[in-house]
Write a protein that holds these residues in place. Structure first.
Motif, short mmCIF file in Angstrom:
data_model
loop_
_atom_site.label_atom_id
_atom_site.label_comp_id
_atom_site.label_asym_id
_atom_site.label_seq_id
_atom_site.Cartn_x
_atom_site.Cartn_y
_atom_site.Cartn_z
N LEU A 14 2.73 1.30 1.34
CA LEU A 14 2.18 0.04 0.85
C LEU A 14 3.28 -1.03 0.81
N GLY A 15 4.45 -0.61 0.35
CA GLY A 15 5.58 -1.54 0.29
C GLY A 15 6.06 -1.99 1.64
N ASN A 16 5.72 -1.22 2.66
CA ASN A 16 6.07 -1.60 4.04
C ASN A 16 4.96 -2.40 4.72
N GLY A 17 3.95 -2.81 3.95
CA GLY A 17 2.96 -3.73 4.47
C GLY A 17 1.58 -3.17 4.72
N MET A 18 1.37 -1.87 4.57
CA MET A 18 0.04 -1.32 4.79
C MET A 18 -0.87 -1.68 3.62
N LYS A 19 -2.13 -1.98 3.91
CA LYS A 19 -3.05 -2.48 2.89
C LYS A 19 -4.08 -1.45 2.43
N GLY A 78 -5.63 -5.26 -3.25
CA GLY A 78 -6.69 -6.22 -3.44
C GLY A 78 -7.76 -5.79 -4.42
N GLY A 79 -7.50 -4.75 -5.22
CA GLY A 79 -8.48 -4.30 -6.20
C GLY A 79 -7.80 -3.59 -7.36
N ASP A 80 -8.57 -3.29 -8.40
CA ASP A 80 -8.01 -2.59 -9.56
C ASP A 80 -8.77 -1.29 -9.83
N THR A 117 3.31 -2.16 -10.08
CA THR A 117 4.14 -2.63 -8.96
C THR A 117 5.31 -3.50 -9.43
N ASP A 118 5.49 -3.62 -10.74
CA ASP A 118 6.62 -4.37 -11.29
C ASP A 118 7.85 -3.46 -11.29
N ASN A 171 2.27 -7.31 -3.31
CA ASN A 171 2.07 -8.53 -4.10
C ASN A 171 0.62 -8.77 -4.50
N GLN A 172 -0.23 -7.74 -4.42
CA GLN A 172 -1.61 -7.85 -4.88
C GLN A 172 -1.90 -6.71 -5.86
#
Length: 271
Positions: free
Chosen positions: A24-29, A61-63, A197-198, A235-236
């Motif tokens: 995820l940190g490498n850009g996968m969504k 993009g969701g919780d 993600t903080d 960042n989401q």
């Protein structure tokens, strides 16, 4: 061990979580994996096996509320494919907060509960505990003895105390982790989060966990610095869920024991 004799420390994975969060940190969504995972000190048989199959997935993009809804849709979709043996037709998926279950079955208010309050509940209910048990240990003992046996039907149990959700984002009041588990007739099926993600907060929680393990003379594992470096790239709002495939197989086919759905279970291998 390499052929030249060089040795490296290694272990079987309990979850692919850290590796997937790095993706995820490498850009996968939106990602998933199906893999074998391993747990030491597991019972042989019944609902447990030290090796089992895990479906784990993440989406930016969701919780955790979105994840609960998606989990319900997934299970219903699979169930519909087994039309001759449908398990979830017309079943209501309920959602219940952990603190409401504690209030109902122990009269304990988790909003303000301290370690002494948890010990009092253990004393009152004859639940054994050790003097050096942590707040998390005591919570877990009470949960297993007084809460879990009373979870009936199909229920998402959510908002666990902060000490029970070290990798999840916190609720707005800071008291609970945005974590859920799905129970079907008392059997835990999955474990999901709104992912933390903080970087700074995650590092502080890792350090807190390490200090607690050191205090209890448990093995302390190194902090995954590579994971911390990649977290700022997410960042989401992001959710993740880990679902036991063998247990879902049990439920959907109306089996009572995990041995009934596993070809090479621990009882066969080791006994």
């Amino acid at each position: 061990i390499e052929p030249n004799g060089k040795e490296y420390p290694a272990a079987l994975i309990t979850s692919p979580e850290y590796s997937m969060k790095k993706l995820l940190g490498n850009g996968m969504k939106k990602i998933f994996t199906i893999t074998k995972v391993f747990r030491n000190h597991e019972e042989f048989g019944g609902n447990h096996n030290p090796e089992f199959s895990m479906l784990e997935w993440y989406m930016q993009g969701g919780d955790y509320i979105d994840c609960m809804n998606e989990t319900e849709e997934l299970i219903n979709f699979i169930d519909q494919k087994l039309q001759s043996n449908s398990r979830f037709k017309d079943v209501l998926f309920q959602k219940t907060r952990v603190k409401d279950l504690f209030k109902k079955y122990t009269a304990l208010n988790l909003d303000s509960a301290k370690i002494n309050n948890l010990k009092e509940v253990c004393d009152k209910n004859g639940i054994h505990f050790a003097d050096n048990d942590t707040e998390s240990d005591l919570f877990y003992r009470i949960f297993l003895d007084k809460i879990e046996p009373n979870i009936s039907g199909t229920q998402f149990v959510y908002d666990y105390p902060k000490h029970q959700a070290s990798l999840s984002k916190l609720t707005d009041d800071g008291l609970y982790g945005q974590r859920f588990e799905l129970y079907v007739d008392g059997l835990e099926l999955c474990n999901g989060f709104t992912e933390l993600t903080d970087t700074q907060e995650q590092k502080e929680r890792f350090i807190e966990e390490s200090n607690e393990r050191k205090k209890l003379n448990k093995k302390v594992y190194p902090i995954d610095e590579a994971l911390l470096e990649l977290l700022p790239s997410i960042n989401q709002h992001t959710y993740g869920n880990a679902l036991g495939i063998d247990r879902l197989h049990m439920i959907l086919t109306k089996r009572n024991k995990i041995e009934d759905v596993m070809l090479f279970n621990a009882n066969k291998i080791f006994k």
